[in-house]
Design a protein around this motif. Structure first.
Motif, PDB file in Angstrom:
ATOM      1  N   ALA A   1       0.809  -1.221   0.000  1.00  0.00           N
ATOM      2  CA  ALA A   1       0.000   0.000   0.000  1.00  0.00           C
ATOM      3  C   ALA A   1       0.842   1.271   0.000  1.00  0.00           C
ATOM      4  N   LYS A   2       2.095   1.177   0.385  1.00  0.00           N
ATOM      5  CA  LYS A   2       2.970   2.374   0.384  1.00  0.00           C
ATOM      6  C   LYS A   2       3.182   2.914  -1.030  1.00  0.00           C
ATOM      7  N   THR A   3       2.805   2.125  -2.039  1.00  0.00           N
ATOM      8  CA  THR A   3       2.875   2.596  -3.425  1.00  0.00           C
ATOM      9  C   THR A   3       2.040   3.861  -3.618  1.00  0.00           C
ATOM     10  N   GLY A   4       1.047   4.069  -2.764  1.00  0.00           N
ATOM     11  CA  GLY A   4       0.187   5.248  -2.870  1.00  0.00           C
ATOM     12  C   GLY A   4       0.940   6.564  -2.807  1.00  0.00           C
ATOM     13  N   PHE A   5       2.071   6.595  -2.113  1.00  0.00           N
ATOM     14  CA  PHE A   5       2.837   7.839  -2.000  1.00  0.00           C
ATOM     15  C   PHE A   5       3.326   8.340  -3.360  1.00  0.00           C
ATOM     16  N   LEU A   6       3.580   7.413  -4.290  1.00  0.00           N
ATOM     17  CA  LEU A   6       4.010   7.817  -5.627  1.00  0.00           C
ATOM     18  C   LEU A   6       2.967   8.713  -6.284  1.00  0.00           C
ATOM     19  N   PHE A   7       1.702   8.313  -6.140  1.00  0.00           N
ATOM     20  CA  PHE A   7       0.640   9.064  -6.801  1.00  0.00           C
ATOM     21  C   PHE A   7       0.244  10.318  -6.027  1.00  0.00           C
ATOM     22  N   THR A   8       0.621  10.396  -4.764  1.00  0.00           N
ATOM     23  CA  THR A   8       0.427  11.659  -4.035  1.00  0.00           C
ATOM     24  C   THR A   8       1.188  12.782  -4.734  1.00  0.00           C
ATOM     25  N   GLY A   9       2.455  12.515  -5.059  1.00  0.00           N
ATOM     26  CA  GLY A   9       3.269  13.522  -5.732  1.00  0.00           C
ATOM     27  C   GLY A   9       2.802  13.812  -7.149  1.00  0.00           C
ATOM     28  N   LEU A  10       2.394  12.767  -7.891  1.00  0.00           N
ATOM     29  CA  LEU A  10       1.981  12.958  -9.280  1.00  0.00           C
ATOM     30  C   LEU A  10       0.701  13.785  -9.386  1.00  0.00           C
ATOM     31  N   THR A  11      -0.288  13.504  -8.516  1.00  0.00           N
ATOM     32  CA  THR A  11      -1.549  14.251  -8.583  1.00  0.00           C
ATOM     33  C   THR A  11      -1.356  15.702  -8.160  1.00  0.00           C
ATOM     34  N   ALA A  12      -0.562  15.930  -7.128  1.00  0.00           N
ATOM     35  CA  ALA A  12      -0.307  17.303  -6.693  1.00  0.00           C
ATOM     36  C   ALA A  12       0.419  18.091  -7.790  1.00  0.00           C
ATOM     37  N   GLY A  13       1.388  17.458  -8.447  1.00  0.00           N
ATOM     38  CA  GLY A  13       2.100  18.125  -9.536  1.00  0.00           C
ATOM     39  C   GLY A  13       1.194  18.433 -10.716  1.00  0.00           C
ATOM     40  N   ALA A  14       0.295  17.504 -11.044  1.00  0.00           N
ATOM     41  CA  ALA A  14      -0.627  17.726 -12.159  1.00  0.00           C
ATOM     42  C   ALA A  14      -1.591  18.871 -11.862  1.00  0.00           C
ATOM     43  N   ALA A  15      -2.022  19.002 -10.603  1.00  0.00           N
ATOM     44  CA  ALA A  15      -2.903  20.115 -10.230  1.00  0.00           C
ATOM     45  C   ALA A  15      -2.197  21.458 -10.417  1.00  0.00           C
ATOM     46  N   LEU A  16      -0.917  21.530 -10.061  1.00  0.00           N
ATOM     47  CA  LEU A  16      -0.152  22.766 -10.227  1.00  0.00           C
ATOM     48  C   LEU A  16       0.034  23.110 -11.708  1.00  0.00           C
ATOM     49  N   ILE A  17       0.331  22.114 -12.520  1.00  0.00           N
ATOM     50  CA  ILE A  17       0.498  22.353 -13.954  1.00  0.00           C
ATOM     51  C   ILE A  17      -0.802  22.885 -14.556  1.00  0.00           C
ATOM     52  N   THR A  18      -1.922  22.325 -14.151  1.00  0.00           N
ATOM     53  CA  THR A  18      -3.220  22.804 -14.648  1.00  0.00           C
ATOM     54  C   THR A  18      -3.442  24.255 -14.273  1.00  0.00           C
ATOM     55  N   TYR A  19      -3.126  24.607 -13.046  1.00  0.00           N
ATOM     56  CA  TYR A  19      -3.351  25.975 -12.564  1.00  0.00           C
ATOM     57  C   TYR A  19      -2.553  26.997 -13.370  1.00  0.00           C
ATOM     58  N   PHE A  20      -1.320  26.670 -13.703  1.00  0.00           N
ATOM     59  CA  PHE A  20      -0.446  27.643 -14.359  1.00  0.00           C
ATOM     60  C   PHE A  20      -0.482  27.567 -15.884  1.00  0.00           C
ATOM     61  N   CYS A  21      -0.952  26.442 -16.460  1.00  0.00           N
ATOM     62  CA  CYS A  21      -0.765  26.243 -17.903  1.00  0.00           C
ATOM     63  C   CYS A  21      -2.035  26.017 -18.722  1.00  0.00           C
ATOM     64  N   VAL A  22      -3.110  25.543 -18.117  1.00  0.00           N
ATOM     65  CA  VAL A  22      -4.295  25.155 -18.897  1.00  0.00           C
ATOM     66  C   VAL A  22      -5.359  26.251 -18.821  1.00  0.00           C
ATOM     67  N   PRO A  23      -5.695  26.910 -19.940  1.00  0.00           N
ATOM     68  CA  PRO A  23      -6.736  27.946 -19.920  1.00  0.00           C
ATOM     69  C   PRO A  23      -8.133  27.337 -19.874  1.00  0.00           C
ATOM     70  N   GLU A  24      -9.116  28.155 -19.529  1.00  0.00           N
ATOM     71  CA  GLU A  24     -10.505  27.697 -19.481  1.00  0.00           C
ATOM     72  C   GLU A  24     -11.093  27.748 -20.887  1.00  0.00           C
ATOM     73  N   LEU A  25     -11.563  26.592 -21.394  1.00  0.00           N
ATOM     74  CA  LEU A  25     -12.082  26.495 -22.755  1.00  0.00           C
ATOM     75  C   LEU A  25     -13.563  26.145 -22.804  1.00  0.00           C
ATOM     76  N   LYS A  26     -14.179  25.951 -21.667  1.00  0.00           N
ATOM     77  CA  LYS A  26     -15.581  25.539 -21.637  1.00  0.00           C
ATOM     78  C   LYS A  26     -16.465  26.590 -22.313  1.00  0.00           C
ATOM     79  N   GLY A  27     -17.373  26.124 -23.183  1.00  0.00           N
ATOM     80  CA  GLY A  27     -18.338  27.004 -23.821  1.00  0.00           C
ATOM     81  C   GLY A  27     -17.787  27.847 -24.956  1.00  0.00           C
ATOM     82  N   ARG A  28     -16.577  27.565 -25.416  1.00  0.00           N
ATOM     83  CA  ARG A  28     -15.982  28.380 -26.470  1.00  0.00           C
ATOM     84  C   ARG A  28     -15.990  27.605 -27.797  1.00  0.00           C
ATOM     85  N   SER A  29     -16.283  28.331 -28.881  1.00  0.00           N
ATOM     86  CA  SER A  29     -16.264  27.723 -30.210  1.00  0.00           C
ATOM     87  C   SER A  29     -14.826  27.543 -30.665  1.00  0.00           C
ATOM     88  N   ALA A  30     -14.666  26.801 -31.762  1.00  0.00           N
ATOM     89  CA  ALA A  30     -13.320  26.582 -32.304  1.00  0.00           C
ATOM     90  C   ALA A  30     -12.676  27.910 -32.702  1.00  0.00           C
TER      91      ALA A  30
END
Length: 582
Positions: A522-551
């Motif tokens: 079960a200690k394998t879970g710590f690996l994904f603690t770091g990966l999910t936290a890092g992905a949340a930070l990348i989303t905050y700084f890099c991914v713009p909001e595209l909902k409801g927008r046309s091409a």
């Protein structure tokens, strides 16, 4: 200041050119050149004012059309579903490919936890290595070497299929690419089914590896075709809801596959795993059949064939009689024409030029999100829970319960993705998921009888949390970020990220939790603690909001370099396109 005059190519009755315009006013006047030259400045100024009024009216009309389109793109989900009932029927039919993908992943991974499969393909282990809950008798285990090869090298086939599919769908079309992928998948099922006929266990395991690679090749082609087709034809108001089909039907396929394995798991003969392997034909054959009836993608017909008539027929079949197929065609042509102004060729190299580099990076990241939150581990959770000390039958049943919970949450994601922004969903659910993985990791620091149950509960919580947010939202981002011209290439690049990370995860995980390696449990879970936290930070700084927008809006957003933070408040305004000198 002297003005310059130019004649227009129109003739009077005597064959003389008699219409002129001024470069200052752009106002056309009938008569001779001398008459035009002697016009007073006041008349010229009045003409200029008239021209400005007309331009302002044009601007206002265009802005009104843009606002109307924005309102249509933000239509309530229930209303949009009623408007596009026929199109939704086609999308549900296409989702069989996703069902097949989930069914395959469940069956091929869960048969590894079947005792008879472990006996036929595994190695005898010392009795002291037997985990709690395994049961009486000898302890057979598939070696970490073959698990890493199956789960690590196997996805190379899907990686190759993704790139091959990205090429094929722009060369031979979406429909025939689906046919090719389905045929390859059927061949792969036969290889897996007959793998146990070899007397040598290494050869048996090698055939499983070959079968997984070939099956990945077929699935890679089918999935890239499906994701590209969906993202091209669905309207903006339904994009989030339809892209949420991906995790929903993936889980539905996994549920059906898990139930098949659960029914046969206690059979004392090889039928305990041969029946689940053969049952894959039930979901591999339907895509091959409906590909012959599916309308070809209008985007492919316009881009690759320049077939306006064929594209119009496809729109009519997809949308039905109640919708204006001509209007849908004109919108797609307008978007393609605007995108074509930046470059002439749709190639993988173009995805990395200055105009598209940011969009490509976001597509790559969106394709990797599901592995950041631990999908690789969750797909083989039955075997993982056995390594944590759970009995065979209970681990399989736990898998089914987890899939059911995830299926409910992903069904609800149709609402969440349609009403909540992509950034909000991804950041919030990834942050909460990091908490669940942390709890699992701490539960494995000291082994208790209930450790496996805590690990299973946390895994179920991850499935529910991500099913409501980051999992379907990542597919929405992947389908929205790329331009229409480069969509197949961008989808392939997103698939590249998915497969590369999948290969790395699937190869590494058995080395972490298997008893003949690090035995982290079960200690394998710590690996994904770091990966999910890092992905949340990348989303905050890099991914713009595209909902409801046309091409078109998304094209302008990236062209202007609107930053991710604050992108939700950015509003598309009609801008007049500058004209060159007359």
């Amino acid at each position: 200041m002297a003005q310059e005059f130019h004649r227009l190519p129109s003739l009077d009755e005597d064959g003389e050119e008699s219409r002129y315009y001024s470069r200052t006013s752009l106002d056309v006047v009938d008569g001779s050149y001398d008459q035009f030259r002697r016009r007073p400045d006041a008349v010229d100024a009045a003409s200029t004012a008239s021209l400005l009024d007309r331009k302002e009216q044009t601007r206002a009309q265009a802005q009104a059309e843009a606002d109307a389109e924005s309102k249509e793109n933000s239509a309530p989900l229930r209303k949009a579903l009623r408007l596009y009932r026929k199109l939704m029927g086609w999308m549900l039919l296409m989702s069989i490919v996703i069902l097949y993908s989930g069914f395959d992943s469940a069956v091929v991974s869960m048969v590894q936890s079947v005792k008879k499969f472990q006996l036929d393909f595994g190695e005898l282990q010392p009795i002291e290595n037997k985990p709690d809950g395994y049961g009486e008798g000898e302890y057979w285990e598939i070696s970490a070497k073959w698990l890493s090869l199956w789960d690590g090298v196997g996805p190379l086939g899907q990686l190759a299929g993704t790139f091959l599919g990205g090429y094929l769908i722009d060369r031979i079309g979406r429909r025939f690419s689906l046919v090719i992928g389905s045929i390859i998948g059927c061949i792969a099922i036969a290889i897996l089914f007959f793998a146990n006929r070899f007397p040598n266990k290494d050869k048996k395991c090698l055939m499983i590896l070959i079968g997984k690679v070939v099956q990945g090749l077929g699935l890679g082609i089918m999935k890239i075709e499906t994701f590209t087709y969906m993202s091209e034809v669905i309207p903006v108001s339904l994009k989030g809801a339809v892209m949420s089909f991906v995790p929903t039907f993936t889980l539905l396929g996994q549920l059906i596959g898990a139930l098949v394995v659960q029914v046969t798991v206690d059979f004392p003969t090889p039928k305990s795993y041969l029946i689940p392997l053969a049952s894959q034909y039930a979901v591999a054959l339907p895509p091959l059949l409906f590909a012959f009836f599916l309308p070809e993608s209008p985007a492919y017909l316009l881009k690759s064939k320049n077939d306006t008539t064929g594209a119009l027929k496809s729109f009519k079949r997809l949308l039905g009689r109640k919708h204006d197929a001509n209007l849908a065609l004109q919108k797609m042509k307008k978007t393609l024409d605007e995108e074509a102004k930046n470059s002439s060729n749709a190639s993988y190299a173009e995805c990395f030029n200055s105009a598209n580099r940011r969009r490509t990076a976001i597509s790559f990241f969106a394709g990797s999100i599901e592995f950041c939150f631990g999908l690789s581990l969750l797909s083989g959770i039955s075997y993982f829970l056995q390594k944590c000390g759970m009995a065979h039958s209970k681990s399989t049943m736990f898998t089914i319960i987890g899939i059911l919970a995830g299926l409910v949450s992903n069904s609800c994601s149709t609402w969440t993705v349609s009403h909540i922004g992509r950034r909000t969903l991804i950041i919030s659910t990834l942050s909460l998921t990091s908490v669940w993985w942390t709890v699992m990791g701490f539960s494995g620091i000291k082994q208790f009888p209930f450790t496996a149950w805590i690990a299973g509960g946390c895994a179920t919580a991850v499935v529910v949390t991500c099913g409501l947010g980051c999992w379907p939202a990542s597919y929405a981002v992947l389908g929205e970020t790329s331009s229409i011209r480069l969509r197949s290439k961008s989808q392939a690049i997103g698939g590249l990220a998915n497969n590369l990370l999948g290969i790395a995860m699937n190869a590494a995980l058995p080395q972490l939790y298997n008893s003949d390696r690090l035995n982290l449990g079960a200690k394998t879970g710590f690996l994904f603690t770091g990966l999910t936290a890092g992905a949340a930070l990348i989303t905050y700084f890099c991914v713009p909001e595209l909902k409801g927008r046309s091409a078109m809006e998304i094209d302008v957003l990236f062209k202007k370099g609107v930053p991710a933070r604050g992108s939700k408040k950015w509003k598309y305004m009609y801008e007049e396109i500058p004209m060159g000198d007359a």
